[in-house]
Design an enzyme around this catalytic site. Sequence first.
Site, PDB file in Angstrom:
ATOM      1  N   ASP A  61      -6.311  -0.820  -2.021  1.00 26.36           N
ATOM      2  CA  ASP A  61      -5.276  -0.701  -1.469  1.00 26.36           C
ATOM      3  C   ASP A  61      -4.793  -2.215  -1.375  1.00 26.36           C
ATOM      4  OD1 ASP A  61      -4.418   1.866  -1.554  1.00 26.36           O
ATOM      5  OD2 ASP A  61      -4.672   2.066   0.757  1.00 26.36           O
ATOM      6  N   LYS A  83       0.225   0.016  -2.510  1.00 21.29           N
ATOM      7  CA  LYS A  83       1.544   0.626  -2.187  1.00 21.29           C
ATOM      8  C   LYS A  83       2.325  -0.422  -0.958  1.00 21.29           C
ATOM      9  CE  LYS A  83       2.546   4.817  -2.572  1.00 21.29           C
ATOM     10  NZ  LYS A  83       3.280   5.185  -4.019  1.00 21.29           N
ATOM     11  N   MET A 197       4.698   0.942   9.891  1.00 21.74           N
ATOM     12  CA  MET A 197       5.588   0.756   8.871  1.00 21.74           C
ATOM     13  C   MET A 197       7.057   1.011   9.514  1.00 21.74           C
ATOM     14  SD  MET A 197       3.610   2.976   5.973  1.00 21.74           S
ATOM     15  CE  MET A 197       3.151   4.296   6.980  1.00 21.74           C
TER      16      MET A 197
END
Length: 278
Positions: A61, A83, A197
């Site tokens: 990641d 991502k 997030m």
Amino acid sequence: MFGWLKSIVGKKGHFAALDTADFPTFKPGSVWLVGAGPGAPGLISLLGYHAIGQADVVVYDALVATQLLALTPAKTLKVFAGKRGGKPSPKQADISLQLIDWARQGKRVLRLKGGDPFMFGRGGEEASALFEAGVPFRIVPGISSGLGGLAYAGIPVTHRETNQSVIFLTGHDETGDVSPLDWPAISRAAPVIVMFMAVKHLGTIAAKLLAAGRDPAERVAIVSNAASPLQQVLETTLADAIGLQDVPTPAIVVVGPVSAYRPVLDWYTGAARESAFG
């Protein structure tokens, strides 16, 4: 089971003893989903470190420390699958298919994920895809940034003087919307709310929490680039969080009284940041 630990204690170069430790076999044709922890590469588990040394392919990641990738054998193929919100990213279905394809080629496939695979890390989706494809897999937990990242900022997620519960949530659902979440229930659920997030929608979230009855003067701390040399901590209030802009990401947001302990517990300064392993 843990007798090999005795051979480590008191020896110089004790990391070398891990080469002969009785770890599970990383078999060809299997996938290990490993949590790399937040920021500092030293926060990976011993079992994760073992997997790094055995893997034929590492699918990693964006938030995985480069120092961990440097620990892979020279022959290991490293495949980026990061991502990041608002940026071109590999599709989740394509990542899962990659893992399956490499495993079917007889490779030892390490899926290296920031934080913990099952804490908003899509590890469950990837493991389900592997199961459906008949590919053997192992889950290796990691230190979540919602715990370890806050610890590096001197913020305990619980403290006997302030809270006996905490709620973890993501700042949006799979469509990117915050509206479907039950914000009145979330507001009442715990004194401390830790959000992953959430920076993009922080103004909306703060407004919803205020509308649900949270105190406008309630403490908010935003930990950006947690457990890395670039770590920053912004402290504000729930009311003022509505107007915040240009907050560095990735970031963890914590609402509640626990950030008040930072003046005493803020240890990650000065020399503590000089080591590459935090």
